[in-house]
Design a protein around this motif. Structure first.
Motif, mmCIF file in Angstrom:
data_model
loop_
_atom_site.group_PDB
_atom_site.id
_atom_site.type_symbol
_atom_site.label_atom_id
_atom_site.label_comp_id
_atom_site.label_asym_id
_atom_site.label_seq_id
_atom_site.Cartn_x
_atom_site.Cartn_y
_atom_site.Cartn_z
ATOM 1 N N PHE A 212 -8.377 76.509 56.530
ATOM 2 C CA PHE A 212 -7.464 76.977 55.660
ATOM 3 C C PHE A 212 -6.618 76.029 54.947
ATOM 4 O O PHE A 212 -6.309 75.667 53.841
ATOM 5 N N ILE A 213 -6.170 75.136 56.172
ATOM 6 C CA ILE A 213 -5.072 74.171 55.843
ATOM 7 C C ILE A 213 -5.503 72.962 54.939
ATOM 8 O O ILE A 213 -4.813 72.435 54.024
ATOM 9 N N ALA A 214 -6.923 72.690 55.263
ATOM 10 C CA ALA A 214 -7.656 71.492 54.404
ATOM 11 C C ALA A 214 -7.845 71.987 53.153
ATOM 12 O O ALA A 214 -7.551 71.338 51.978
ATOM 13 N N SER A 215 -8.221 73.117 52.942
ATOM 14 C CA SER A 215 -8.246 73.640 51.523
ATOM 15 C C SER A 215 -7.105 73.825 50.600
ATOM 16 O O SER A 215 -7.166 73.168 49.591
ATOM 17 N N LEU A 216 -6.064 74.296 51.274
ATOM 18 C CA LEU A 216 -4.770 74.605 50.687
ATOM 19 C C LEU A 216 -4.192 73.030 49.995
ATOM 20 O O LEU A 216 -3.776 72.887 49.329
ATOM 21 N N GLY A 217 -4.342 72.261 51.521
ATOM 22 C CA GLY A 217 -3.710 71.017 51.294
ATOM 23 C C GLY A 217 -4.765 70.118 49.988
ATOM 24 O O GLY A 217 -3.871 69.347 49.175
ATOM 25 N N ALA A 218 -5.959 70.178 50.165
ATOM 26 C CA ALA A 218 -6.550 69.496 49.173
ATOM 27 C C ALA A 218 -6.215 70.148 47.797
ATOM 28 O O ALA A 218 -6.188 69.032 46.866
ATOM 29 N N ALA A 240 -10.358 75.598 43.130
ATOM 30 C CA ALA A 240 -9.728 75.859 44.406
ATOM 31 C C ALA A 240 -11.000 76.668 45.235
ATOM 32 O O ALA A 240 -11.138 76.168 46.463
ATOM 33 N N GLN A 241 -11.942 77.263 44.552
ATOM 34 C CA GLN A 241 -12.908 77.826 45.283
ATOM 35 C C GLN A 241 -14.087 76.811 45.621
ATOM 36 O O GLN A 241 -14.756 77.179 46.693
ATOM 37 N N SER A 242 -14.258 75.619 44.927
ATOM 38 C CA SER A 242 -14.989 74.612 45.242
ATOM 39 C C SER A 242 -14.578 73.825 46.408
ATOM 40 O O SER A 242 -15.283 73.535 47.000
ATOM 41 N N VAL A 243 -13.232 73.523 46.438
ATOM 42 C CA VAL A 243 -12.742 72.944 47.662
ATOM 43 C C VAL A 243 -13.105 73.730 48.911
ATOM 44 O O VAL A 243 -13.495 73.318 49.741
ATOM 45 N N ALA A 295 -5.413 63.458 59.924
ATOM 46 C CA ALA A 295 -5.804 64.527 60.734
ATOM 47 C C ALA A 295 -6.343 65.736 60.153
ATOM 48 O O ALA A 295 -7.139 66.336 60.401
ATOM 49 N N VAL A 296 -5.732 66.142 58.728
ATOM 50 C CA VAL A 296 -6.029 67.429 58.079
ATOM 51 C C VAL A 296 -7.313 67.155 57.280
ATOM 52 O O VAL A 296 -8.139 67.926 57.266
ATOM 53 N N LEU A 297 -7.574 65.997 56.484
ATOM 54 C CA LEU A 297 -8.527 66.100 55.374
ATOM 55 C C LEU A 297 -9.631 64.952 56.011
ATOM 56 O O LEU A 297 -10.965 65.174 55.923
ATOM 57 N N ALA A 298 -9.114 63.703 56.058
ATOM 58 C CA ALA A 298 -10.042 62.627 56.472
ATOM 59 C C ALA A 298 -10.803 62.896 57.799
ATOM 60 O O ALA A 298 -12.167 62.665 57.624
ATOM 61 N N ASP A 299 -10.391 63.406 58.643
ATOM 62 C CA ASP A 299 -11.405 63.801 59.779
ATOM 63 C C ASP A 299 -12.180 64.807 59.641
ATOM 64 O O ASP A 299 -13.420 64.772 59.981
#
Length: 330
Positions: A212-218, A240-243, A295-299
């Motif tokens: 959830f947070i990675a999708s919203l953040g990206a 957004a759906q693709s992310v 922490a949120v996206l790269a990992d």
């Protein structure tokens, strides 16, 4: 303006396990007094627990003098937990709540070491999953799994503003075993006003939150806009759906698939017309602060690659936020 003090309040913690028995107030150490940690500390103080906040010296004097100021739609309240710095910390806590940024985890682990003595447990409310290995490697079975969903923001004068009334907590043993210590903590958070869940598998729940947070953040950081503004442009919802599809595929490839119902709810959040929703990544980006991109996206992207799954849109967000972090420095 109501003022509440953890050292003088007499309210007890709630009943444990629905038995009707009242436990004595728990002793909490909250590590970090920012928008998240300060909010949690205030809510636990308000429920009658003994709360100590571990903070940096530069913040300690301000908190001792002015307390924790929480602004909500009902007004502003002041709460006064005990405040300590790392050199003043001793043992004697039931629970240690970590509410720090991922970049500060190593320092926090060093700071809390004197306090990690039985029966103390560690509840990490950090983003992503990398912190779990670091914490268990140092503190072993004292570490629980946990997620926290709040929307708060620290204002210029130190007030913590509630952006929404959401206060959701998930707790559990990392090995999914039944646990009286989890039950007691769940009761304390319920008394503090949280919607509390003890899922059958807390690690899966932590992955679901990560998706959830990675999708919203990206989505919101790449577009530098809230969800509603993105959804208002015809390709925005599809983007957004693709992310989300990338993040969900990463979790599934790592053996932690997110249930379809939760993915649907996340999709609704990411595509809601007129929604002001954004993420801490995006708020930090726009404010010129360092982001938790690693922490949120790269990992997440790295784990997806290792599992043979591509995440091109998330990779693009990683690149953009790494460039931002490099430009502003440490």
């Amino acid at each position: 303006m109501p003022t509440q003090n953890s050292s003088t309040m007499l309210a007890s913690a709630g009943s444990a396990g629905g038995s009707g028995r009242r436990d004595k107030p728990l002793r909490f150490l909250i590590v970090g007094a920012g928008a998240v940690g300060g909010f949690v500390a205030a809510r636990l103080v308000g429920a009658g627990n003994h709360v100590t906040v571990l903070t940096l010296p530069r913040s300690a004097a301000r908190l001792r003098e002015g307390g924790l100021r929480i602004a909500s739609q009902d007004g502003t309240s002041v709460f006064r937990p005990t405040v300590v710095t790392a050199d003043e910390l001793t043992s004697g806590y039931d629970a240690i709540v970590l509410a720090v940024k991922s970049d500060d985890l190593d320092g926090a682990m060093a700071d809390i070491a004197p306090a990690v003595e039985s029966p103390a447990v560690i509840i990490p409310f950090l983003n992503g999953m990398a912190h779990v290995q670091a914490l268990t490697g140092r503190f072993g079975s004292a570490v629980l799994g946990g997620t926290l969903r709040v929307a708060t923001q620290l204002t210029g004068d130190g007030t913590i503003r509630e952006l929404t009334p959401q206060f959701d907590v998930e707790l559990g043993e990392l090995d999914s075993s039944p646990s009286t210590r989890v039950d007691r903590l769940a009761s304390a958070f319920k008394d503090a006003g949280a919607e509390v869940t003890v899922p059958g598998n807390i690690v899966d729940a932590m992955w679901a939150k990560w998706v959830f947070i990675a999708s919203l953040g990206a989505v919101t950081s790449l577009m530098r806009a809230p969800v509603g503004a993105i959804a208002a442009v015809p390709p925005g919802q599809r983007f957004a759906q693709s992310v989300l599809a990338e993040a969900a595929a990463a979790a599934a490839a790592c053996s932690h698939p997110v249930p379809a119902g939760q993915l649907h709810m996340t999709e609704l959040v990411l595509t809601a017309a007129g929604s002001p929703a954004t993420s801490s990544l995006t708020r930090d980006l726009i404010a010129g602060r360092r982001t938790e991109v690693e922490a949120v996206l790269a990992d997440l992207a790295a784990r997806a690659r290792a599992a043979g799954t591509a995440t091109p849109l998330i990779d693009l967000a990683v690149l953009a936020l790494r460039i931002h972090n490099r430009q502003i420095g440490s």
